[in-house]
Design a protein around this motif. Structure first.
Motif, PDB file in Angstrom:
ATOM      1  N   VAL A   3       0.832  -1.206   0.000  1.00 11.04           N
ATOM      2  CA  VAL A   3       0.000   0.000   0.000  1.00 11.04           C
ATOM      3  C   VAL A   3       0.864   1.252   0.000  1.00 11.04           C
ATOM      4  CG1 VAL A   3      -1.700   1.322   1.330  1.00 11.04           C
ATOM      5  CG2 VAL A   3      -1.961  -1.134   1.087  1.00 11.04           C
ATOM      6  N   SER A   4       1.888   1.275   0.801  1.00  9.90           N
ATOM      7  CA  SER A   4       2.777   2.439   0.885  1.00  9.90           C
ATOM      8  C   SER A   4       3.448   2.713  -0.463  1.00  9.90           C
ATOM      9  CB  SER A   4       3.824   2.209   1.968  1.00  9.90           C
ATOM     10  OG  SER A   4       4.585   3.355   2.168  1.00  9.90           O
ATOM     11  N   GLN A   5       3.859   1.677  -1.145  1.00 11.12           N
ATOM     12  CA  GLN A   5       4.481   1.833  -2.460  1.00 11.12           C
ATOM     13  C   GLN A   5       3.479   2.328  -3.493  1.00 11.12           C
ATOM     14  OE1 GLN A   5       5.963  -2.200  -2.551  1.00 11.12           O
ATOM     15  NE2 GLN A   5       8.094  -1.473  -2.398  1.00 11.12           N
ATOM     16  N   HIS A   6       2.219   1.855  -3.406  1.00 11.64           N
ATOM     17  CA  HIS A   6       1.169   2.317  -4.312  1.00 11.64           C
ATOM     18  C   HIS A   6       0.916   3.815  -4.109  1.00 11.64           C
ATOM     19  CE1 HIS A   6      -0.266  -1.167  -6.494  1.00 11.64           C
ATOM     20  NE2 HIS A   6      -0.196  -1.892  -5.386  1.00 11.64           N
TER      21      HIS A   6
END
Length: 123
Positions: A3-6
């Protein structure tokens, strides 16, 4: 991708140099409606001059809902003073937002207040 990378990839795809992501506003149906992006720079002008300046840099003055989002998420990007909104309030008056105390009020459009511009991305 987690999620953080998205999130990081999404922000990198929509933000230009010097811009800040303010957040997302919900529409009347309660669903996400638009992303609000704070553009770099500010001015101190009367209301009409502020609207013209915002347009000249590819944005618009934020409306009152957007200003509430800006003070909640990006207060540190503003001086502790009044900023114009895009919303008029009768003949010769317009709404503005205090980035000191968080209140909204009206000022005469001939007064010189600070202004920041936003752009919107429809969801």
């Amino acid at each position: 991708m987690n999620v953080s990378q998205h999130k990081a990839a999404f922000l990198a795809s929509i933000l230009k140099e010097g811009e800040h992501y303010a957040g997302i506003l919900l529409g009347k149906d309660g669903h996400p409606d638009q992303h609000i992006i704070l553009l770099p720079g500010d001015v101190e002008k009367d209301w009409e001059g502020s609207k013209s300046w915002a347009k000249s840099i590819g944005g618009e003055l934020p409306n009152r809902r957007e200003q509430s989002l800006l003070i909640a998420n990006l207060k540190g990007e503003f001086k502790a003073t009044w900023y114009w909104s895009s919303e008029p309030s009768g003949d010769g008056w317009a709404w503005c937002q205090s980035f000191s105390y968080g209140s909204q009020s009206i000022h005469h459009t001939g007064n010189a207040l600070r202004a920041r511009a936003v752009r919107r991305i429809i969801v």
